[in-house]
Design a protein around this motif. Structure first.
Motif, PDB file in Angstrom:
ATOM      1  N   PHE A 118      -7.133  18.166  -3.474  1.00  0.00           N
ATOM      2  CA  PHE A 118      -8.031  17.213  -2.801  1.00  0.00           C
ATOM      3  C   PHE A 118      -9.488  17.646  -2.889  1.00  0.00           C
ATOM      4  O   PHE A 118     -10.389  16.817  -2.884  1.00  0.00           O
ATOM      5  CB  PHE A 118      -7.601  16.958  -1.351  1.00  0.00           C
ATOM      6  N   LEU A 126      -7.981   3.637   1.164  1.00  0.00           N
ATOM      7  CA  LEU A 126      -7.958   4.537   2.320  1.00  0.00           C
ATOM      8  C   LEU A 126      -7.874   3.746   3.620  1.00  0.00           C
ATOM      9  O   LEU A 126      -7.176   4.124   4.552  1.00  0.00           O
ATOM     10  CB  LEU A 126      -9.204   5.438   2.312  1.00  0.00           C
ATOM     11  N   ARG A 139      -5.868  12.274   3.431  1.00  0.00           N
ATOM     12  CA  ARG A 139      -6.717  13.356   3.954  1.00  0.00           C
ATOM     13  C   ARG A 139      -7.343  12.950   5.294  1.00  0.00           C
ATOM     14  O   ARG A 139      -8.456  13.354   5.628  1.00  0.00           O
ATOM     15  CB  ARG A 139      -7.813  13.750   2.949  1.00  0.00           C
ATOM     16  N   ARG A 194      -5.357  17.196  11.264  1.00  0.00           N
ATOM     17  CA  ARG A 194      -5.522  17.824   9.953  1.00  0.00           C
ATOM     18  C   ARG A 194      -4.923  19.237   9.938  1.00  0.00           C
ATOM     19  O   ARG A 194      -4.403  19.682   8.927  1.00  0.00           O
ATOM     20  CB  ARG A 194      -7.027  17.855   9.613  1.00  0.00           C
ATOM     21  N   LEU A 230      -2.333  20.431   7.164  1.00  0.00           N
ATOM     22  CA  LEU A 230      -2.574  21.617   6.332  1.00  0.00           C
ATOM     23  C   LEU A 230      -1.471  22.652   6.535  1.00  0.00           C
ATOM     24  O   LEU A 230      -1.089  23.360   5.600  1.00  0.00           O
ATOM     25  CB  LEU A 230      -3.951  22.219   6.640  1.00  0.00           C
TER      26      LEU A 230
END
Lengths: 67, 351
Positions: free
Chosen positions: A37, B10, B211, B287, B291
């Motif tokens: 990313f 997105l 993301r 996030r 991750l």
């Protein structure tokens, strides 16, 4: 060519380093990142700044050349 | 695939995540809490009896599902990498601080957006704080803040946190006496386990692909005038707004909001703390979970910090209630802000 090793850095540091290089016009620059990313982010940012990118996958990391 | 990374793509992914949140809310999760990282980690910590606040104890399958959803999709797309070593103990502290800030306000940035979509004006006050917090974090980054490099590590490391969370889920199903479940309050309200788990898996997969990051979205706007990540959040907000409008859940005002209080200063400062800490940690609570699924032990340490923070908040009476903040909570908030300034502007500089 200027080489920026951004491997292992957290978001958004790789992108900031690439952004700096473009802003200061230190091009061409080779930026090393290891997350997919991060590579995509740099490609997109470079594109919006009207720069060309080439990406090479080197084992566990990517080399993004911005020019 | 290129389309998915465009602003429109997105936005659509954010909308899909919003649909998941709406389904979870519809299936029984607490009002304006279809999905909330801080609240659900706190509930899970409570179920494990790390704290004993009786109204917020329940093993939330959403949390576990999100980490596993991210793990599965990153294994499929070969984005999984076991990494560690970027200032783990600072990240632990940031995790604790993120939880203290979240529980001052009563929600993580994701729940803030859900509350905004429900018409809760307190969440708009918190948004101001969040924007200021992210702005302060960005300033620290510009002044040379860094937590240093992570390195590739033994494969098994990245699997530890997903395995532990999966273990908690399995134990909660087969050894139910190990865990406590609230009989009243938000902890007693939940979607059926299977809906929660699938919802978490799907949400995690979408968040990994898009993301999605609440701190990152604003950070990118400040730093680079880039609105990509913000469009993901826009998608979540719009879908939840429509859902609330359709189901009569839209209640515009400050008073009488679900699991919320009207202490404006601390709604603002609570989210200021979260925004600031999240930028320093490289991502919002959501996030960090994603991750973790992608193999980052550093993010996993942040999540462990959030579990510890949840225990501290409730054991020491730092967490706010619907009646407002506590004195201990306000003192802790001030300490958090001082620590964040130290970490951001003094303690961790690029060489």
């Amino acid at each position: 060519m200027r080489e920026i090793d951004a491997r292992g850095l957290s978001c958004p540091e790789p992108l900031m380093l690439a952004h700096d290089a473009i802003a200061k016009n230190e091009l061409p620059a080779k930026i090393l990142v290891d997350e997919g990313f991060q590579k995509t982010n740099i490609e997109k940012m470079a594109k919006t700044s009207g720069k060309k990118t080439t990406v090479k996958e080197c084992g566990t990391h990517f080399e993004v050349v911005v020019e | 695939m290129e389309f998915l990374q465009s602003k429109k793509g997105l936005f659509i992914m954010g909308g899909l995540a919003g649909v998941v949140a709406a389904i979870l809310a519809f299936s029984g999760n607490p009002t304006n809490m279809g999905i909330c990282i801080a609240c659900f980690i706190r509930d899970t910590a409570g179920a494990m009896q790390l704290h004993s606040a009786s109204i917020v104890q329940y093993v939330r399958p959403e949390i576990i599902g999100m980490v596993l959803g991210s793990l599965i999709i990153s294994l499929m797309t070969k984005e999984y990498r076991s990494t560690a070593g970027s200032s783990p103990m600072v990240r632990f502290v940031l995790g604790v601080i993120i939880m203290i800030g979240s529980l001052l306000f009563l929600g993580c940035p994701l729940r803030m957006v859900l509350r905004m979509a429900g018409g809760d004006l307190n969440a708009y006050v918190a948004l101001v704080g969040f924007v200021l917090g992210v702005g302060t974090g960005v300033l620290a980054l510009k002044k040379g803040f860094t937590l240093g490099r992570a390195h590739e590590t033994q494969k098994v490391n990245g699997m530890v946190m997903p395995a532990l969370l999966a273990g908690i889920l399995v134990l909660s199903l087969v050894a139910t006496t190990l865990f406590v479940t609230s009989t009243e309050g938000p902890g007693s309200l939940s979607a059926p386990i299977i809906v929660s788990l699938i919802g978490g898996l799907v949400f995690g997969a979408i968040a990994q692909k898009s993301r999605m990051c609440f701190a990152g979205s604003l950070r990118d706007v400040f730093l680079m005038k880039n609105f990509d990540l913000l469009s993901v959040i826009g998608g979540v907000f719009v879908v939840m707004l429509i859902y609330n409008a359709m189901t009569g859940g839209l209640n515009i005002g400050f008073a009488d909001q679900a699991v919320a209080h009207t202490d404006h200063l601390w709604n603002l400062l609570g989210m200021y703390i979260v925004g600031f800490a999240a930028v320093l940690a490289g991502g919002c609570p959501l996030r960090q979970l994603i991750l973790t699924g992608q193999g980052s032990s550093d993010a996993a340490v942040t999540v462990v910090g959030m579990f510890a923070g949840a225990a501290i908040c409730h054991n020491w009476g730092l967490a706010s209630a619907t009646t407002g903040t506590t004195e201990a909570g306000r003192i802790a908030g001030i300490i958090c802000i001082i620590v964040l300034f130290y970490i951001g502007f003094v303690g961790a500089k690029r060489k």
